[in-house]
Design a protein around this motif. Structure first.
Motif, short mmCIF file in Angstrom:
data_model
loop_
_atom_site.label_atom_id
_atom_site.label_comp_id
_atom_site.label_asym_id
_atom_site.label_seq_id
_atom_site.Cartn_x
_atom_site.Cartn_y
_atom_site.Cartn_z
N TYR A 257 -0.51 -1.36 4.25
CA TYR A 257 -2.12 -1.85 3.78
C TYR A 257 -1.88 -3.07 2.76
N SER A 258 -0.82 -3.05 2.06
CA SER A 258 -0.75 -4.28 1.08
C SER A 258 -0.10 -5.48 1.98
N GLU A 259 0.58 -5.16 3.06
CA GLU A 259 0.92 -6.20 3.88
C GLU A 259 -0.32 -6.81 4.84
N GLN A 260 -1.40 -5.91 5.26
CA GLN A 260 -2.38 -6.23 6.02
C GLN A 260 -3.44 -6.78 4.88
N LEU A 261 -3.77 -6.25 3.91
CA LEU A 261 -4.95 -6.80 2.92
C LEU A 261 -4.22 -7.57 2.06
N SER A 262 -5.27 -8.34 1.33
CA SER A 262 -4.79 -9.30 0.30
C SER A 262 -5.45 -9.11 -0.82
N GLY A 263 -4.86 -8.89 -2.21
CA GLY A 263 -5.28 -8.72 -3.19
C GLY A 263 -5.55 -7.37 -3.72
N ASP A 264 -5.19 -6.91 -5.16
CA ASP A 264 -4.90 -5.42 -5.61
C ASP A 264 -6.56 -4.78 -4.84
N ILE A 268 -6.71 -1.44 -3.07
CA ILE A 268 -7.02 -0.17 -3.80
C ILE A 268 -8.76 0.50 -3.28
N ILE A 269 -9.53 -0.44 -2.60
CA ILE A 269 -10.72 0.21 -2.14
C ILE A 269 -10.23 0.84 -0.74
N LYS A 270 -9.20 0.37 -0.31
CA LYS A 270 -8.81 0.96 1.23
C LYS A 270 -8.30 2.48 0.87
N MET A 271 -7.20 2.32 -0.06
CA MET A 271 -6.60 3.48 -0.36
C MET A 271 -7.59 4.65 -0.99
N ASN A 272 -8.61 4.16 -1.75
CA ASN A 272 -9.25 5.05 -2.40
C ASN A 272 -10.15 5.65 -1.18
N SER A 273 -10.67 4.99 -0.19
CA SER A 273 -11.37 5.71 0.81
C SER A 273 -10.47 6.92 1.21
N PHE A 274 -9.20 6.89 1.27
CA PHE A 274 -8.43 7.96 1.70
C PHE A 274 -8.44 9.00 0.72
N HIS A 290 -6.17 13.02 -12.97
CA HIS A 290 -5.35 11.79 -12.31
C HIS A 290 -6.12 11.09 -11.16
N VAL A 291 -6.72 12.33 -10.35
CA VAL A 291 -7.40 11.43 -9.24
C VAL A 291 -8.65 10.52 -9.71
N LYS A 292 -9.20 11.07 -10.86
CA LYS A 292 -10.03 10.21 -11.43
C LYS A 292 -9.64 8.70 -11.67
N LYS A 293 -8.66 8.80 -12.35
CA LYS A 293 -7.87 7.70 -12.83
C LYS A 293 -7.22 6.67 -11.76
N ILE A 294 -6.94 7.46 -10.58
CA ILE A 294 -6.49 6.59 -9.27
C ILE A 294 -7.91 5.78 -8.78
N LYS A 295 -8.93 6.68 -8.79
CA LYS A 295 -10.26 6.03 -8.27
C LYS A 295 -10.58 5.01 -9.06
N LYS A 296 -10.34 4.85 -10.54
CA LYS A 296 -10.86 3.67 -11.44
C LYS A 296 -9.92 2.73 -11.50
N LYS A 298 -7.91 -0.74 -11.45
CA LYS A 298 -8.32 -2.09 -11.02
C LYS A 298 -7.18 -2.57 -10.34
N LEU A 299 -5.98 -2.41 -11.18
CA LEU A 299 -4.53 -3.19 -10.76
C LEU A 299 -3.71 -2.22 -10.03
N LEU A 300 -2.81 -2.64 -9.06
CA LEU A 300 -2.05 -1.90 -8.21
C LEU A 300 -1.04 -1.01 -8.91
N SER A 301 -0.83 -1.88 -10.08
CA SER A 301 0.09 -1.37 -10.97
C SER A 301 -0.38 0.00 -11.72
N ASP A 302 -1.43 0.09 -12.10
CA ASP A 302 -2.29 1.12 -12.68
C ASP A 302 -2.33 2.19 -11.73
#
Ligand SMILES: Cc1cc2nc3c(=O)[nH]c(=O)nc-3n(C[C@H](O)[C@H](O)[C@H](O)COP(=O)(O)O)c2cc1C
Length: 315
Positions: A257-264, A268-274, A290-296, A298-302
């Motif tokens: 998805y990082s290849e397909q989509l541009s910008g963190d 992250i929105i895509k991954m969060n839907s999963f 941890h799940v809460k932090k994943i959802k929140k 803003k940056l891919l590093s976080d």
């Protein structure tokens, strides 16, 4: 027994399907989410990409189309045939008001006459197997009993039935009693669909329909990607290396998805839907933060740090 991946637009695209088969297995046939045409019979590239054979590595893939127009039906089916597919599935199940109120998806179930007209035309023009995915009706179960009389006239390869009404969307309980009544009215090959979301639930549902041997799993294989494999293995236990498998699957999905989509943000929105589904795989109390932090994130590093934290606390 056959297990089928029921399509989820926005989730079970070719990336997910390929990786699901690679890491988890258990699915015999994957149905691709629906393809629609624009008014000028153009098929958008995003739909095309999803079913291009070079993008797909699963053992068996069946494309799906959605329309209430016989010319569109034939156009999309011919396109799938030109790619080498031997079967196309027709979506008579989509419940979204924008679709159903326009007489497509589950909104077509009550229009048996139009379904008849489209199938008659399609069978006269096409040399490809046709299967159906439907619900018990849009507003009332009597709709599917009327529709079945029409479907019985055609050599369909199978009918997948999501045992809900369209106006229930994805909520409320499935109606297994009516499903069982309905399938007494046909000799078609029937696939059951609806709420198979755990191994125990599968056993319960299967017991209630002794004549059915094909089961479609939708949301269940996202919330537990191991579900199909558990069912095939007759065991509710996760493999001992399930975290490693999930972690590698997740990394590959993220990287694609990082290849397909541009910008963190978009990634992250895509991954969060999963993660709305994946979180079910981590029911432990300490996983929740941890799940809460994943959802929140803003940056891919976080995001990556939180996913790693989640996976390491569950070791
Ligand atoms: C987000 C989402 C997208 C869906 N997209 C499709 C689709 O493209 N084609 C289709 O036939 N069904 C679609 N469905 C319905 C599922 O395939 C399935 O029939 C439904 O979720 C019930 O099965 P389940 O309880 O196992 O999830 C979708 C469902 C959801 C929740």
């Amino acid at each position: 027994m056959q297990l089928i991946s029921s399509p989820l637009q926005g989730f079970t695209d070719y990336r997910f399907r390929n990786l699901h088969q690679k890491y988890f297995g258990g699915i015999d046939v994957y149905y691709a989410p629906y393809i629609k045409v624009q008014s000028d019979l153009v098929i958008k590239n995003s739909y095309k990409n999803d079913i291009l054979p070079e993008n797909n590595s699963v053992y068996e893939l069946i494309p799906q189309l959605m329309t209430k127009d016989k010319y569109e039906f034939v156009h999309i089916a011919k396109y799938t045939k030109s790619l080498g597919y031997k079967e196309v599935n027709w979506n008579l199940g989509c419940p979204y008001p924008m679709v159903a109120k326009r007489g497509m998806g589950s909104g077509l179930i009550k229009n048996a006459e139009l379904v008849n007209e489209i199938l008659e035309f399609a069978y006269s023009k096409l040399d490809i197997s046709i299967s159906i995915k439907m619900r018990l009706g849009y507003e009332d179960v009597s709709e599917s009993f009327e529709l079945m009389k029409v479907l019985n006239k055609y050599p369909l390869s199978s009918i997948g039935i999501h045992a809900r009404l369209g106006n229930q969307m994805y909520k409320g309980s499935v109606n297994i009693q009516t499903f069982n009544e309905l399938i007494k009215n046909t000799h078609h090959n029937i696939m059951y669909n609806g709420d198979i979301n755990s191994y125990d639930n599968f056993l319960r549902i299967k017991e209630e329909m002794p004549s059915v041997s094909s089961f479609m799993l939708g949301r269940g294989i996202i919330s537990d990607p191991f579900l199909a494999r558990k069912i095939k293995n007759n065991s509710d236990t996760l493999p001992s290396n399930y975290l490693e498998l999930f972690s590698e699957f997740h990394s590959e999905l993220l990287s694609q998805y990082s290849e397909q989509l541009s910008g963190d943000k978009h990634i992250i929105i895509k991954m969060n839907s999963f993660w709305e589904y994946f979180k079910e795989l981590f029911p432990q109390q300490e996983a929740k933060k941890h799940v809460k932090k994943i959802k929140k994130s803003k940056l891919l590093s976080d995001y990556n740090t939180s996913v790693n934290d989640l996976l390491s606390t569950n070791k």
